[in-house]
Design an enzyme around this catalytic site. Structure first.
Site, PDB file in Angstrom:
ATOM      1  N   TYR A 170      84.978  83.664  75.237  1.00 29.95           N
ATOM      2  CA  TYR A 170      85.521  84.160  76.504  1.00 29.95           C
ATOM      3  C   TYR A 170      86.008  82.993  77.346  1.00 29.95           C
ATOM      4  CZ  TYR A 170      83.515  88.892  76.022  1.00 29.95           C
ATOM      5  OH  TYR A 170      83.214  90.160  75.612  1.00 29.95           O
ATOM      6  N   ASP A 224      84.189  95.264  79.928  1.00 22.80           N
ATOM      7  CA  ASP A 224      83.973  96.113  81.091  1.00 22.80           C
ATOM      8  C   ASP A 224      85.285  96.397  81.815  1.00 22.80           C
ATOM      9  OD1 ASP A 224      81.250  96.265  80.650  1.00 22.80           O
ATOM     10  OD2 ASP A 224      80.788  94.531  81.908  1.00 22.80           O
TER      11      ASP A 224
END
Length: 250
Positions: free
Chosen positions: A109, A51
């Site tokens: 992540y 994003d």
């Protein structure tokens, strides 16, 4: 011939990976640079998308090109041509059927939280000045591994066929003044990691509990989970593929 390209980027100036009509994206920047240098229309298929504002230490994409590439030369020329916030690491020839997204086995992540105000971390980590109970956050993180349906952490109105993700790792560690959350899974939903971190920070602030986290997951309701933490603290760290994928062409 099909090639995998490995790259990293600082996502601050971009509206995420995916090409968009009226916003700067990593995909468009890379495709435009590669199309110019290779004198052909290059279309990239990414291993996933990040994003707006999210960073990537390692991301892969695949593309097709008719000719044999001098890979080291292309990497060098691309790095000279691209802006300083995008770096090409490698280009590898793979099987014509290899797929950057569908062949990925795992994605990892990290999310970074700083506990003291630091002007040098303003754009790269989330600042939380209140004390955090990392032990409680790790207990809650461990509970995530007991679940597979993470609809409660998914962005609303997302067009996905399943909310099932298989987590392999979810834990916090401290490095100096920085708390780092690491999470690995076969796939992630949109906004999932940032919503998980927000929920775990509530536990660390004693606004919530481990039992509450279990209830939130079972509710499948995004409104029950914590707020999404800022994108600037999130890093896509690693994409894992089958070992054979990069050995097909020596």
């Amino acid at each position: 011939m099909r090639y995998f390209i490995e790259f990293s980027y600082n996502g601050k100036a971009y509206h995420g990976w995916q090409r968009q009509p009226k916003a700067s994206s990593i995909q468009q920047t890379l495709e435009d640079a590669m199309s110019t240098l290779l004198r052909d229309k290059i279309q990239l298929v990414g291993a996933g998308r990040t994003d707006a504002g999210v960073h990537a230490r390692q991301l892969f994409a695949h593309f097709d090109f008719d000719s044999k590439l001098e890979k080291a030369e292309v990497v060098q020329r691309l790095n000279a041509f691209l802006p300083e916030d995008i770096a090409i690491k490698n280009i590898t020839e793979v099987s014509p059927k290899a797929h950057a997204r569908f062949d990925a086995l795992e994605r990892t992540y990290e999310y970074r939280v700083v506990q003291e105000k630091d002007p040098f971390a303003t754009d790269w980590a989330h600042y939380v000045h209140l004390p955090l109970d990392m032990g409680a956050m790790n207990l809650a993180a461990a509970e995530l591994l007991n679940h597979t349906d993470f609809e409660c952490f998914s962005k609303s109105n997302t067009d996905v066929k399943t909310y099932v993700c298989r987590l392999k790792e979810a834990k916090w560690r401290r490095e100096g003044n920085t708390l780092i959350f690491t999470i690995t899974a076969d796939r992630f939903l949109r906004n999932m990691v940032r919503a998980i971190v927000g929920t775990l920070l509530d536990v660390g602030l004693h606004k919530s509990s481990v039992d509450n986290v279990n209830s939130i997951i079972k509710s499948k309701d995004r409104g029950e989970a914590g707020v999404s933490v800022p994108a600037k603290g999130l890093y896509l760290m690693k994409i894992t593929y089958p070992e054979t994928l990069f050995k097909l062409h020596g």
